[in-house]
Design a protein around this motif. Structure first.
Motif, PDB file in Angstrom:
ATOM      1  N   ARG A 200      71.459  72.123  -2.641  1.00  0.00           N
ATOM      2  CA  ARG A 200      71.637  71.783  -4.049  1.00  0.00           C
ATOM      3  C   ARG A 200      72.776  70.783  -4.214  1.00  0.00           C
ATOM      4  O   ARG A 200      73.677  70.710  -3.371  1.00  0.00           O
ATOM      5  N   GLU A 210      71.962  70.016 -10.967  1.00  0.00           N
ATOM      6  CA  GLU A 210      70.563  70.273 -10.619  1.00  0.00           C
ATOM      7  C   GLU A 210      69.672  70.144 -11.852  1.00  0.00           C
ATOM      8  O   GLU A 210      68.601  69.535 -11.796  1.00  0.00           O
ATOM      9  N   ARG A 214      66.712  67.268 -12.642  1.00  0.00           N
ATOM     10  CA  ARG A 214      65.348  67.624 -13.037  1.00  0.00           C
ATOM     11  C   ARG A 214      64.902  66.886 -14.296  1.00  0.00           C
ATOM     12  O   ARG A 214      63.707  66.663 -14.501  1.00  0.00           O
ATOM     13  N   LYS A 242      62.990  68.063  -6.574  1.00  0.00           N
ATOM     14  CA  LYS A 242      63.879  68.246  -7.715  1.00  0.00           C
ATOM     15  C   LYS A 242      63.511  67.343  -8.887  1.00  0.00           C
ATOM     16  O   LYS A 242      63.910  67.606 -10.027  1.00  0.00           O
ATOM     17  N   VAL A 244      61.271  66.731 -11.147  1.00  0.00           N
ATOM     18  CA  VAL A 244      60.067  67.295 -11.760  1.00  0.00           C
ATOM     19  C   VAL A 244      59.593  66.489 -12.966  1.00  0.00           C
ATOM     20  O   VAL A 244      58.403  66.549 -13.321  1.00  0.00           O
ATOM     21  N   ASP A 245      60.463  65.735 -13.616  1.00  0.00           N
ATOM     22  CA  ASP A 245      60.076  64.962 -14.799  1.00  0.00           C
ATOM     23  C   ASP A 245      59.880  63.483 -14.506  1.00  0.00           C
ATOM     24  O   ASP A 245      59.401  62.744 -15.371  1.00  0.00           O
TER      25      ASP A 245
END
Length: 288
Positions: A200, A210, A214, A242, A244-245
């Protein structure tokens, strides 16, 4: 000019030092070319990227700027016991260079291109400080060096190596660069070792990094390199998971594509196909 006709050496003042920035001439025959701002790997001077910048990216129609990471090459301060900068400062430095370049960037497509630590700094800048001034991010040979992601039994060596380096830096107040990474501030080594231990990013300036990563939505070209001894393909996969968007284009740069042997560093000198791929990615970004 710095005596080398291939680029102009400029400087950007930041808290606690200044950053060396190499500005290459505009690509011939191109008006308003997209601009690529390169951030190097840990301990690697900006000059190392000269063949990739001067010969390959410019030939692909891109304007190029290469910045030295804080404490490396032409950038100050030199890492010492008195200098504690870490990932937060590296992320801020990306913003400082973009702000200094703004008059030359207005109206043009902008791509951050980060190699290894420079890729982490570029991504963290977008996560912590917003993405309005950047249209795309290219991550080349970048990964979270999380020990559990390394293939086979390699991770069993990565964990003690990274934590031993961090312990040495904490004891001495600075990492002397013994066989790895060049001389580094203990804050950089601390944060890097945290990623290797936990998988992380550390909290930075009180921010859940984190979660911020994201939320990044900037288009990303993520390219891992064959035979990379430090960030093999699996470490890039861990990082991409990581995002995700963000729209992520995940690729591998192979020995067959390069027509040469590759590793964490030598892709820079065997990067003609990669430069063309980056130019294609930039060309597909939405116009500013």
């Amino acid at each position: 000019m710095n005596g080398d006709p291939e680029y102009a050496q400029e400087f950007v003042d930041v808290d606690g030092g200044r950053l060396g920035v190499q500005v290459y001439p505009e690509p011939p025959g191109v008006t308003g070319a997209p601009v690529v701002v390169i951030w190097p790997a840990m301990g690697v001077r900006a000059r190392y990227y000269r063949p990739f910048a001067a010969e390959l990216l410019r030939a692909a129609g891109l304007a190029v700027v290469v910045a030295d990471l804080r404490g490396t090459g032409a950038s100050t301060p030199t890492p010492s016991r008195a200098d504690r900068h870490g990932y937060a400062e590296l992320a801020n430095d990306v913003g400082a260079v973009l702000a200094a370049l703004k008059p030359r960037l207005d109206g043009r497509t902008r791509l951050l291109l980060g190699h290894s630590l420079g890729g982490q700094a570029s991504l963290l800048h977008l996560a912590l400080h917003g993405t309005d001034e950047v249209d795309g991010l290219a991550l080349i040979a970048v990964g979270i060096p999380y020990w559990r992601t390394y293939p086979g039994r390699r991770g069993l060596g990565v964990l003690p190596l990274t934590q031993g380096i961090a312990a040495t830096a904490a004891l001495l107040g600075v990492w002397p660069g013994w066989g790895f990474g060049g001389r580094q501030a203990r804050g950089v080594v601390r944060d890097w070792a945290y990623t290797a231990r936990s998988g992380r990013f550390p909290r930075l300036d009180g921010t859940d990094t984190e979660a911020a990563v994201r939320a990044v939505r900037t288009p990303v070209l993520a390219v891992s390199v064959d035979d990379d001894q430090y960030t093999p393909h699996e470490t890039m996969d861990h990082l991409c998971a990581k995002l995700v968007d963000a729209p992520v284009t995940r690729e591998r740069y192979t020995v067959a594509q390069a027509g040469a042997t590759l590793d964490h560093f030598t892709w820079v000198r065997a990067g003609a196909p990669l430069a063309r791929r980056i130019a294609g990615f930039v060309g597909d970004l939405p116009p500013r």
